[in-house]
Design a protein around this motif. Structure first.
Motif, PDB file in Angstrom:
ATOM      1  N   MET A 146      -4.674  -4.251 -36.876  1.00  0.00           N
ATOM      2  CA  MET A 146      -4.876  -5.284 -35.871  1.00  0.00           C
ATOM      3  C   MET A 146      -5.480  -4.636 -34.628  1.00  0.00           C
ATOM      4  N   ASP A 147      -6.545  -5.203 -34.119  1.00  0.00           N
ATOM      5  CA  ASP A 147      -7.205  -4.722 -32.914  1.00  0.00           C
ATOM      6  C   ASP A 147      -6.302  -5.037 -31.719  1.00  0.00           C
ATOM      7  N   ASP A 148      -5.952  -4.002 -30.948  1.00  0.00           N
ATOM      8  CA  ASP A 148      -5.061  -4.190 -29.802  1.00  0.00           C
ATOM      9  C   ASP A 148      -5.669  -5.150 -28.787  1.00  0.00           C
ATOM     10  N   LEU A 149      -6.982  -5.092 -28.598  1.00  0.00           N
ATOM     11  CA  LEU A 149      -7.636  -5.992 -27.644  1.00  0.00           C
ATOM     12  C   LEU A 149      -7.456  -7.443 -28.075  1.00  0.00           C
ATOM     13  N   ILE A 150      -7.629  -7.719 -29.355  1.00  0.00           N
ATOM     14  CA  ILE A 150      -7.479  -9.100 -29.848  1.00  0.00           C
ATOM     15  C   ILE A 150      -6.024  -9.551 -29.693  1.00  0.00           C
ATOM     16  N   ARG A 151      -5.087  -8.667 -30.006  1.00  0.00           N
ATOM     17  CA  ARG A 151      -3.672  -9.018 -29.853  1.00  0.00           C
ATOM     18  C   ARG A 151      -3.361  -9.369 -28.407  1.00  0.00           C
ATOM     19  N   ARG A 152      -3.823  -8.528 -27.479  1.00  0.00           N
ATOM     20  CA  ARG A 152      -3.565  -8.791 -26.057  1.00  0.00           C
ATOM     21  C   ARG A 152      -4.304 -10.040 -25.584  1.00  0.00           C
ATOM     22  N   PHE A 153      -5.506 -10.291 -26.121  1.00  0.00           N
ATOM     23  CA  PHE A 153      -6.258 -11.500 -25.786  1.00  0.00           C
ATOM     24  C   PHE A 153      -5.456 -12.735 -26.218  1.00  0.00           C
ATOM     25  N   ARG A 154      -4.885 -12.695 -27.423  1.00  0.00           N
ATOM     26  CA  ARG A 154      -4.056 -13.809 -27.917  1.00  0.00           C
ATOM     27  C   ARG A 154      -2.878 -14.077 -26.988  1.00  0.00           C
ATOM     28  N   GLU A 155      -2.349 -13.005 -26.402  1.00  0.00           N
ATOM     29  CA  GLU A 155      -1.186 -13.138 -25.525  1.00  0.00           C
ATOM     30  C   GLU A 155      -1.558 -13.539 -24.102  1.00  0.00           C
ATOM     31  N   GLY A 156      -2.870 -13.647 -23.803  1.00  0.00           N
ATOM     32  CA  GLY A 156      -3.309 -14.089 -22.484  1.00  0.00           C
ATOM     33  C   GLY A 156      -3.391 -12.993 -21.443  1.00  0.00           C
ATOM     34  N   ASP A 157      -3.398 -11.745 -21.851  1.00  0.00           N
ATOM     35  CA  ASP A 157      -3.499 -10.612 -20.931  1.00  0.00           C
ATOM     36  C   ASP A 157      -4.852 -10.670 -20.199  1.00  0.00           C
ATOM     37  N   PRO A 158      -4.852 -10.779 -18.850  1.00  0.00           N
ATOM     38  CA  PRO A 158      -6.114 -10.881 -18.103  1.00  0.00           C
ATOM     39  C   PRO A 158      -7.053  -9.697 -18.334  1.00  0.00           C
ATOM     40  N   ASP A 159      -6.498  -8.492 -18.482  1.00  0.00           N
ATOM     41  CA  ASP A 159      -7.361  -7.334 -18.754  1.00  0.00           C
ATOM     42  C   ASP A 159      -8.020  -7.463 -20.118  1.00  0.00           C
ATOM     43  N   ALA A 160      -7.317  -8.041 -21.075  1.00  0.00           N
ATOM     44  CA  ALA A 160      -7.900  -8.242 -22.400  1.00  0.00           C
ATOM     45  C   ALA A 160      -9.000  -9.284 -22.355  1.00  0.00           C
ATOM     46  N   VAL A 161      -8.810 -10.318 -21.540  1.00  0.00           N
ATOM     47  CA  VAL A 161      -9.856 -11.340 -21.394  1.00  0.00           C
ATOM     48  C   VAL A 161     -11.120 -10.681 -20.848  1.00  0.00           C
ATOM     49  N   ARG A 162     -10.971  -9.819 -19.856  1.00  0.00           N
ATOM     50  CA  ARG A 162     -12.120  -9.093 -19.313  1.00  0.00           C
ATOM     51  C   ARG A 162     -12.746  -8.191 -20.373  1.00  0.00           C
ATOM     52  N   GLY A 163     -11.890  -7.531 -21.152  1.00  0.00           N
ATOM     53  CA  GLY A 163     -12.385  -6.657 -22.217  1.00  0.00           C
ATOM     54  C   GLY A 163     -13.170  -7.417 -23.263  1.00  0.00           C
ATOM     55  N   VAL A 164     -12.672  -8.591 -23.643  1.00  0.00           N
ATOM     56  CA  VAL A 164     -13.389  -9.434 -24.619  1.00  0.00           C
ATOM     57  C   VAL A 164     -14.727  -9.862 -24.033  1.00  0.00           C
ATOM     58  N   TYR A 165     -14.726 -10.231 -22.760  1.00  0.00           N
ATOM     59  CA  TYR A 165     -15.980 -10.628 -22.118  1.00  0.00           C
ATOM     60  C   TYR A 165     -16.974  -9.459 -22.127  1.00  0.00           C
ATOM     61  N   GLN A 166     -16.510  -8.288 -21.729  1.00  0.00           N
ATOM     62  CA  GLN A 166     -17.402  -7.129 -21.675  1.00  0.00           C
ATOM     63  C   GLN A 166     -17.945  -6.776 -23.052  1.00  0.00           C
ATOM     64  N   ARG A 167     -17.131  -6.905 -24.078  1.00  0.00           N
ATOM     65  CA  ARG A 167     -17.544  -6.540 -25.428  1.00  0.00           C
ATOM     66  C   ARG A 167     -18.504  -7.571 -26.036  1.00  0.00           C
ATOM     67  N   HIS A 168     -18.319  -8.854 -25.714  1.00  0.00           N
ATOM     68  CA  HIS A 168     -19.047  -9.904 -26.427  1.00  0.00           C
ATOM     69  C   HIS A 168     -20.016 -10.723 -25.565  1.00  0.00           C
ATOM     70  N   ALA A 169     -20.070 -10.502 -24.268  1.00  0.00           N
ATOM     71  CA  ALA A 169     -20.912 -11.348 -23.408  1.00  0.00           C
ATOM     72  C   ALA A 169     -22.384 -11.265 -23.782  1.00  0.00           C
ATOM     73  N   GLY A 170     -22.875 -10.090 -24.148  1.00  0.00           N
ATOM     74  CA  GLY A 170     -24.289  -9.953 -24.503  1.00  0.00           C
ATOM     75  C   GLY A 170     -24.656 -10.804 -25.701  1.00  0.00           C
ATOM     76  N   ALA A 171     -23.846 -10.742 -26.740  1.00  0.00           N
ATOM     77  CA  ALA A 171     -24.131 -11.523 -27.952  1.00  0.00           C
ATOM     78  C   ALA A 171     -23.975 -13.016 -27.691  1.00  0.00           C
ATOM     79  N   VAL A 172     -22.955 -13.399 -26.931  1.00  0.00           N
ATOM     80  CA  VAL A 172     -22.759 -14.816 -26.611  1.00  0.00           C
ATOM     81  C   VAL A 172     -23.938 -15.331 -25.795  1.00  0.00           C
ATOM     82  N   THR A 173     -24.415 -14.539 -24.851  1.00  0.00           N
ATOM     83  CA  THR A 173     -25.575 -14.934 -24.049  1.00  0.00           C
ATOM     84  C   THR A 173     -26.799 -15.119 -24.932  1.00  0.00           C
ATOM     85  N   THR A 174     -26.985 -14.242 -25.920  1.00  0.00           N
ATOM     86  CA  THR A 174     -28.109 -14.370 -26.849  1.00  0.00           C
ATOM     87  C   THR A 174     -28.019 -15.677 -27.622  1.00  0.00           C
TER      88      THR A 174
END
Length: 194
Positions: free
Chosen positions: A1-29
């Motif tokens: 299990m990816d720790d970032l995804i687990r923390r994102f599921r739990e609503g961790d604000p740092d994880a939300v930022r991490g998900v944004y940083q990891r996926h914003a480029g592809a989502v923008t595309t």
């Protein structure tokens, strides 16, 4: 299990930022491929995508990659935004006409993301030479003058950059005639020679 995804599921604000940083480029595309060149609308839809994802984070399967899920949210949000933008305002306007919106295929969007990621992974000096020559259409001489470096350096950086792109994008080539294409066909050629 990816720790970032687990923390994102739990609503961790740092994880939300991490998900944004990891996926914003592809989502923008994905969003840009549907809404076109309207930068403000694109930025709004990307923001809506991550807001919707955050609100639904508890539904994410922690054992799966977030990218396809985020891309689906982005596609729906972009299509909704385009439809909303095309609605006439109240007043003496022509009646509303439904316009079919055909989003690009997942494969095409994924290929665009892969090309963007391959470009982002290039060393900065090679990436800048390719950006100036392909995206801005500069010749090697113009790139050299712009960067204050010799033309030979521009040519060698361009060559190395194209070789790296060819290796990084080799997985996108399919059998048949495509197998004979070089990966620098994946980068549109501008006014200068590669």
């Amino acid at each position: 299990m990816d720790d970032l995804i687990r923390r994102f599921r739990e609503g961790d604000p740092d994880a939300v930022r991490g998900v944004y940083q990891r996926h914003a480029g592809a989502v923008t595309t994905v969003v840009r491929s549907i809404v076109g060149g309207d930068a403000a609308l694109c930025a709004d839809v990307v923001q809506q995508t991550f807001l919707k994802a955050w609100r639904a984070a508890h539904t994410v399967d922690a054992d799966r990659d977030l990218a396809p899920w985020l891309h689906a949210i982005a596609r729906r949000a972009a299509i909704d935004a385009v439809r909303h933008e095309r609605r006439p305002t109240i007043g003496g306007h022509a009646p509303e006409v439904d316009v079919p919106v055909d989003p690009p295929s997942f494969e095409r969007t994924w290929e665009a993301h892969e090309v963007r990621r391959a470009l982002d992974d290039l060393p900065p000096d090679e990436r800048e030479v390719l950006r100036l020559s392909h995206l801005l259409g500069m010749t090697h001489a113009e790139v050299a003058a712009h960067l204050g470096i010799p033309v030979g350096t521009v040519k060698s950086r361009s060559h190395r950059g194209h070789r790296r792109l060819a290796a990084a994008l080799a997985h996108l080539q399919v059998g048949g005639d495509d197998a004979n294409r070089s990966a620098d066909d994946a980068v549109p050629h501008g006014g200068g020679a590669p």
